[in-house]
Scaffold this motif. Sequence first.
Motif, short mmCIF file in Angstrom:
data_model
loop_
_atom_site.label_atom_id
_atom_site.label_comp_id
_atom_site.label_asym_id
_atom_site.label_seq_id
_atom_site.Cartn_x
_atom_site.Cartn_y
_atom_site.Cartn_z
N ASP A 33 0.84 -1.20 0.00
CA ASP A 33 0.00 0.00 0.00
C ASP A 33 0.88 1.25 0.00
O ASP A 33 1.97 1.26 0.55
N ALA A 34 0.38 2.32 -0.63
CA ALA A 34 1.14 3.57 -0.70
C ALA A 34 1.27 4.19 0.68
O ALA A 34 0.50 3.93 1.59
N LYS A 35 2.27 5.09 0.78
CA LYS A 35 2.62 5.67 2.08
C LYS A 35 1.84 6.96 2.32
O LYS A 35 1.49 7.66 1.37
N THR A 36 1.57 7.26 3.58
CA THR A 36 0.93 8.51 3.97
C THR A 36 1.83 9.29 4.91
O THR A 36 2.67 8.71 5.60
N THR A 37 1.66 10.61 4.91
CA THR A 37 2.42 11.49 5.79
C THR A 37 1.45 12.36 6.59
O THR A 37 0.58 13.02 5.99
N GLN A 38 1.60 12.33 7.91
CA GLN A 38 0.75 13.12 8.80
C GLN A 38 1.62 13.89 9.79
O GLN A 38 2.71 13.43 10.15
N PRO A 39 1.13 15.03 10.28
CA PRO A 39 1.88 15.72 11.35
C PRO A 39 1.89 14.85 12.60
O PRO A 39 0.96 14.10 12.87
N ASN A 40 2.97 14.95 13.36
CA ASN A 40 3.09 14.13 14.57
C ASN A 40 2.04 14.50 15.61
O ASN A 40 1.52 13.63 16.31
N SER A 41 1.74 15.79 15.72
CA SER A 41 0.80 16.21 16.76
C SER A 41 0.07 17.47 16.34
O SER A 41 0.55 18.25 15.51
N MET A 42 -1.12 17.66 16.92
CA MET A 42 -1.91 18.86 16.72
C MET A 42 -2.68 19.14 17.99
O MET A 42 -2.95 18.23 18.79
N GLU A 43 -3.02 20.42 18.16
CA GLU A 43 -3.83 20.83 19.31
C GLU A 43 -5.08 21.52 18.82
O GLU A 43 -5.08 22.17 17.77
N SER A 44 -6.13 21.39 19.60
CA SER A 44 -7.37 22.08 19.28
C SER A 44 -8.05 22.48 20.58
O SER A 44 -7.85 21.85 21.62
N ASN A 45 -8.87 23.51 20.48
CA ASN A 45 -9.68 23.90 21.63
C ASN A 45 -11.01 23.15 21.57
O ASN A 45 -11.56 22.89 20.48
N GLU A 46 -11.52 22.85 22.74
CA GLU A 46 -12.81 22.16 22.83
C GLU A 46 -13.89 22.97 22.12
O GLU A 46 -13.91 24.20 22.17
N GLU A 47 -14.77 22.25 21.44
CA GLU A 47 -15.93 22.81 20.74
C GLU A 47 -15.56 23.59 19.49
O GLU A 47 -16.43 24.22 18.88
N GLU A 48 -14.30 23.55 19.08
CA GLU A 48 -13.90 24.16 17.81
C GLU A 48 -13.65 23.08 16.76
O GLU A 48 -13.37 21.92 17.12
N PRO A 49 -13.75 23.41 15.47
CA PRO A 49 -13.47 22.41 14.44
C PRO A 49 -11.99 22.07 14.38
O PRO A 49 -11.13 22.90 14.71
#
Lengths: 112, 114
Positions: free
Chosen positions: A1-17
């Motif tokens: 299967d082909a490879k994917t690349t994702q950021p290691n980490s992300m932050e978000s505030n509650e109730e936000e998209p």
Amino acid sequence: DAKTTQPNSMESNEEEPVHLPCNHSTISGTDYIHWYRQLPSQGPEYVIHGLTSNVNNRMASLAIAEDRKSSTLILHRATLRDAAVYYCILRRYSGSARQLTFGSGTQLTVLP
Amino acid sequence: DAGVIQSPRHEVTEMGQEVTLRCKPISGHNSLFWYRQTMMRGLELLIYFNNNVPIDDSGMPEDRFSAKMPNASFSTLKIQPSEPRDSAVYFCASSRRGDNQPQHFGDGTRLSIL
């Protein structure tokens, strides 16, 4: 299967998209894009999948770029329970069930 | 509906002992997968079955590992003899046949080999 690349980490505030990106520049025409997530101390959980068109379900939305070289998982209103590792996985159609190949995923932190 | 059931949830044993992990897939699912998760290697497939038949066991580390699926509702993963490097969380998953059928995972067995 082909490879994917994702950021290691992300932050978000509650109730936000939250928009979780995934790059898959070597995707082939028969590769489906799947997303799973893993909450702490649990097994992975299916979130959504798509091929070309954008997809919606009760958990999330999947936006797929026109050239299919990238996609974005959208959580419309993040909750504390959405804190997890999110995996973007490509699965080539073969006509029968096969394994999932997990990368390192994106660790999403949701701030209250 | 009952999900994938794994037992035991935790296992601590000494090096050299035999370890047997158990899995009951979701009723009606034709495919069963065993994965292992470690900090170093992440989630990796060990073996999977379609209709109780092993299809791909290339992920099984070595002859110390064996897996069986005697019927559609039960599978075992056995390690004999166990070694400290086998310490990991072992997940079982099941799905209906077909590429895009979601895999449903159990809560895993946390194995510690002393």
